[in-house]
Design a protein around this motif. Structure first.
Motif, short mmCIF file in Angstrom:
data_model
loop_
_atom_site.label_atom_id
_atom_site.label_comp_id
_atom_site.label_asym_id
_atom_site.label_seq_id
_atom_site.Cartn_x
_atom_site.Cartn_y
_atom_site.Cartn_z
N ASN A 1 4.30 8.82 -9.99
CA ASN A 1 4.42 7.53 -9.30
C ASN A 1 5.87 7.28 -8.88
O ASN A 1 6.14 6.83 -7.76
CB ASN A 1 3.94 6.40 -10.20
CG ASN A 1 4.08 5.05 -9.54
OD1 ASN A 1 3.57 4.84 -8.44
ND2 ASN A 1 4.80 4.14 -10.16
N LYS A 2 6.81 7.63 -9.76
CA LYS A 2 8.22 7.43 -9.41
C LYS A 2 8.61 8.40 -8.29
O LYS A 2 9.39 8.06 -7.40
CB LYS A 2 9.10 7.64 -10.65
CG LYS A 2 10.42 6.91 -10.62
CD LYS A 2 10.34 5.44 -10.23
CE LYS A 2 9.45 4.63 -11.15
NZ LYS A 2 9.49 3.17 -10.80
N GLY A 3 8.04 9.61 -8.33
CA GLY A 3 8.29 10.56 -7.25
C GLY A 3 7.78 10.02 -5.91
O GLY A 3 8.46 10.14 -4.88
N PHE A 4 6.61 9.39 -5.92
CA PHE A 4 6.09 8.78 -4.69
C PHE A 4 7.04 7.67 -4.23
O PHE A 4 7.27 7.49 -3.03
CB PHE A 4 4.70 8.18 -4.93
CG PHE A 4 3.59 9.20 -5.04
CD1 PHE A 4 3.64 10.41 -4.33
CD2 PHE A 4 2.47 8.96 -5.82
CE1 PHE A 4 2.62 11.35 -4.42
CE2 PHE A 4 1.44 9.89 -5.92
CZ PHE A 4 1.51 11.09 -5.22
N GLU A 5 7.59 6.93 -5.17
CA GLU A 5 8.51 5.85 -4.80
C GLU A 5 9.80 6.39 -4.19
O GLU A 5 10.41 5.75 -3.33
CB GLU A 5 8.79 4.95 -6.01
CG GLU A 5 7.55 4.15 -6.41
CD GLU A 5 7.77 3.21 -7.58
OE1 GLU A 5 8.87 3.23 -8.17
OE2 GLU A 5 6.84 2.45 -7.89
N VAL A 6 10.22 7.58 -4.64
CA VAL A 6 11.39 8.22 -4.03
C VAL A 6 11.08 8.54 -2.56
O VAL A 6 11.90 8.27 -1.66
CB VAL A 6 11.77 9.52 -4.80
CG1 VAL A 6 12.77 10.37 -4.03
CG2 VAL A 6 12.32 9.16 -6.19
N VAL B 1 7.01 -4.48 -0.76
CA VAL B 1 6.56 -5.39 -1.81
C VAL B 1 6.65 -4.75 -3.19
O VAL B 1 6.78 -5.43 -4.20
CB VAL B 1 5.11 -5.87 -1.51
CG1 VAL B 1 4.47 -6.52 -2.72
CG2 VAL B 1 5.10 -6.84 -0.34
N ASP B 2 6.62 -3.43 -3.25
CA ASP B 2 6.76 -2.73 -4.53
C ASP B 2 8.06 -3.23 -5.20
O ASP B 2 9.06 -3.44 -4.51
CB ASP B 2 6.84 -1.22 -4.24
CG ASP B 2 6.47 -0.37 -5.45
OD1 ASP B 2 6.23 -0.95 -6.53
OD2 ASP B 2 6.44 0.85 -5.31
N SER B 3 8.04 -3.44 -6.51
CA SER B 3 9.18 -4.12 -7.14
C SER B 3 10.50 -3.36 -6.96
O SER B 3 11.53 -3.97 -6.66
CB SER B 3 8.90 -4.36 -8.63
OG SER B 3 8.69 -3.12 -9.29
N GLU B 4 10.47 -2.04 -7.09
CA GLU B 4 11.70 -1.25 -6.96
C GLU B 4 12.24 -1.32 -5.53
O GLU B 4 13.45 -1.46 -5.32
CB GLU B 4 11.45 0.22 -7.31
CG GLU B 4 11.11 0.47 -8.77
CD GLU B 4 9.64 0.21 -9.09
OE1 GLU B 4 8.89 -0.25 -8.19
OE2 GLU B 4 9.23 0.45 -10.22
N HIS B 5 11.35 -1.20 -4.56
CA HIS B 5 11.80 -1.18 -3.17
C HIS B 5 12.23 -2.56 -2.69
O HIS B 5 13.14 -2.69 -1.89
CB HIS B 5 10.72 -0.58 -2.27
CG HIS B 5 10.35 0.80 -2.71
ND1 HIS B 5 9.32 1.02 -3.58
CD2 HIS B 5 10.91 2.00 -2.46
CE1 HIS B 5 9.26 2.32 -3.84
NE2 HIS B 5 10.20 2.93 -3.17
N ASN C 1 0.85 -1.20 0.00
CA ASN C 1 0.00 0.00 0.00
C ASN C 1 0.88 1.25 0.00
O ASN C 1 1.58 1.53 0.97
CB ASN C 1 -0.91 -0.03 1.24
CG ASN C 1 -1.64 1.29 1.46
OD1 ASN C 1 -1.23 2.11 2.28
ND2 ASN C 1 -2.71 1.51 0.73
N LYS C 2 0.86 1.99 -1.13
CA LYS C 2 1.75 3.15 -1.27
C LYS C 2 1.43 4.26 -0.29
O LYS C 2 2.32 4.93 0.22
CB LYS C 2 1.56 3.76 -2.66
CG LYS C 2 2.05 2.87 -3.73
CD LYS C 2 2.54 3.64 -4.92
CE LYS C 2 3.36 2.63 -5.69
NZ LYS C 2 4.41 3.09 -6.44
N GLU C 3 0.13 4.49 -0.06
CA GLU C 3 -0.27 5.63 0.75
C GLU C 3 0.32 5.56 2.16
O GLU C 3 0.54 6.59 2.78
CB GLU C 3 -1.79 5.72 0.83
CG GLU C 3 -2.45 6.25 -0.43
CD GLU C 3 -2.50 5.24 -1.57
OE1 GLU C 3 -2.12 4.06 -1.36
OE2 GLU C 3 -2.91 5.63 -2.68
MG MG Z 1 6.86 0.42 -8.60
#
Ligand code: MG
Length: 379
Positions: free
Chosen positions: A211-216, A143-147, A118-120
């Protein structure tokens, strides 16, 4: 391995988690979803040791669940929270949206392992989740693939020796566009993602690169790195899931086919590995390319860094305003460049303040939605 509690059990992450659970023969002690659907009921039949929770069922669904599952059935957000707070479990949080934060905090406060999709939770409530992790003694595994890729590259490493985290991005459908070329983008064009099949909001967020900014922002909270040490590189083939650069100049990368069952399974089995369902991976014949993100054509990425550096409630505002703006774009009430204007102005209108608990996050979220709603009419 610990028993599982699967939140968002009927969504994409939840279904793939149950795939992994079946294959590894794991005990499932909890299943939750928003509605009391037939799919959720089937899950409860397949995993008879599970409690089953629906956060907002209809009256009919509620009656049917009580009749079939009796004491095993729970309802409302409290029902979901009670599953997240069971003791000694791994909670896979695949809830979509802001409702996921409460469950993340409950899981960590109870000392559980939280496998977080859950990103939020981290984007909107990063400081609150970090505090629950520190105070509850739980474990947080992305669980996000990048993280997941970064997490796996960091296993066994001393954080002091880490120089940079490099997140890869597919670049979305508008990769290569020049500044100003995206003014007339249609909903259909923005919904065509080249490599991943995802829900509409995350697909639009991939088109703006927000989305990438949120992942940062998520990476900042997960790994305790400063924003200066987190970079983004465009990698259209989506084979390298992310990289870590160390002080001695060495780089570690995580590669594989894009399949979410890999990071889901790793979050469950860490630090061990279990056999997966992927065939052998071949590098031969593949070309992998990398390029700098164009911050002029995709200013939302820079805006996320800015909100992340401002800290406190700023990322919460960015997340809430984006959800409203993307919805308006999908309903053709806002243009593609209008999304960015709503985000910028929402951040200007609500100065950052510290976040102590879930209630603070919810209050900022409400305020930002109201401000964004007003701005959408004017952008
Ligand atoms: Mg991702």
């Amino acid at each position: 391995m610990r028993p599982l509690v699967v939140l968002g059990a009927t969504g994409s992450i939840g279904r793939q988690t149950l795939d992994v659970a079946r294959r590894l023969g794991l005990l499932v002690e909890g299943l939750a979803a928003r509605r009391g659907s037939e799919e959720l009921a089937e899950g409860a039949r397949e995993f008879p040791e599970s409690q089953v929770a629906a956060s907002s069922p209809t009256i009919e669904e509620r009656n049917r669940f009580v009749e079939e599952f009796g004491e095993r059935a729970r309802f409302g957000p409290e029902g979901v929270e009670s599953l997240a707070a069971r003791s000694g479990v791994t909670v896979v949080n695949g809830v979509v949206g802001a409702a996921g934060l409460v469950a993340s905090v409950a899981a960590l406060r109870a000392g559980n392992r939280l496998a977080l999709a859950n990103k939020e939770s981290l984007v909107a409530g990063g400081p609150v989740v970090s505090r629950a992790l520190a105070e509850g003694g739980g474990e947080l595994i992305p669980v996000d693939s990048e993280h997941s890729a970064l997490f796996q590259c960091l296993v066994g490493e001393d954080p002091a020796g880490v120089h940079r985290l490099i997140l890869t991005a597919s670049g979305g459908p508008f990769r290569g566009s020049r500044p100003g070329e995206l003014d007339e983008v249609t909903v259909e064009e923005a919904l065509t993602h080249p490599t991943w099949k995802m829900g509409p909001r995350i697909t639009i967020d991939s088109a703006t690169l927000l989305n990438k900014g949120f992942e940062v922002i998520e990476a900042h909270h997960l790994f305790g790195m400063s924003y200066d040490q987190i970079e983004v590189v465009i990698h259209p083939e989506s084979v390298v899931h992310s990289l870590v650069e160390f002080a001695d100049g060495s780089l570690k990368a995580h590669l594989g086919e894009p399949d979410m069952r890999v990071p889901i399974q790793y979050a469950i089995t860490h630090p061990e590995r279990a056999p997966g369902m992927m065939g052998p991976f071949s590098l031969a014949g593949r070309t992998l390319t990398f390029e700098e993100p164009d911050l002029e054509a995709f200013p939302a990425l820079g805006l996320a860094y800015q909100a992340g550096r401002a800290g406190g409630s700023a990322p919460t505002v960015l997340n809430a305003a984006d959800e409203m703006a993307v919805q308006a774009f999908l309903e053709r009430r806002l243009s593609f460049p209008g999304i960015l204007r709503v985000l910028e102005r929402s951040l200007e209108r609500i100065p950052p303040r510290p976040l102590e608990d879930v209630a603070d996050v919810q209050e900022v979220d409400r305020e930002a939605r109201a401000v964004a709603r007003e701005l959408i009419g004017a952008c």
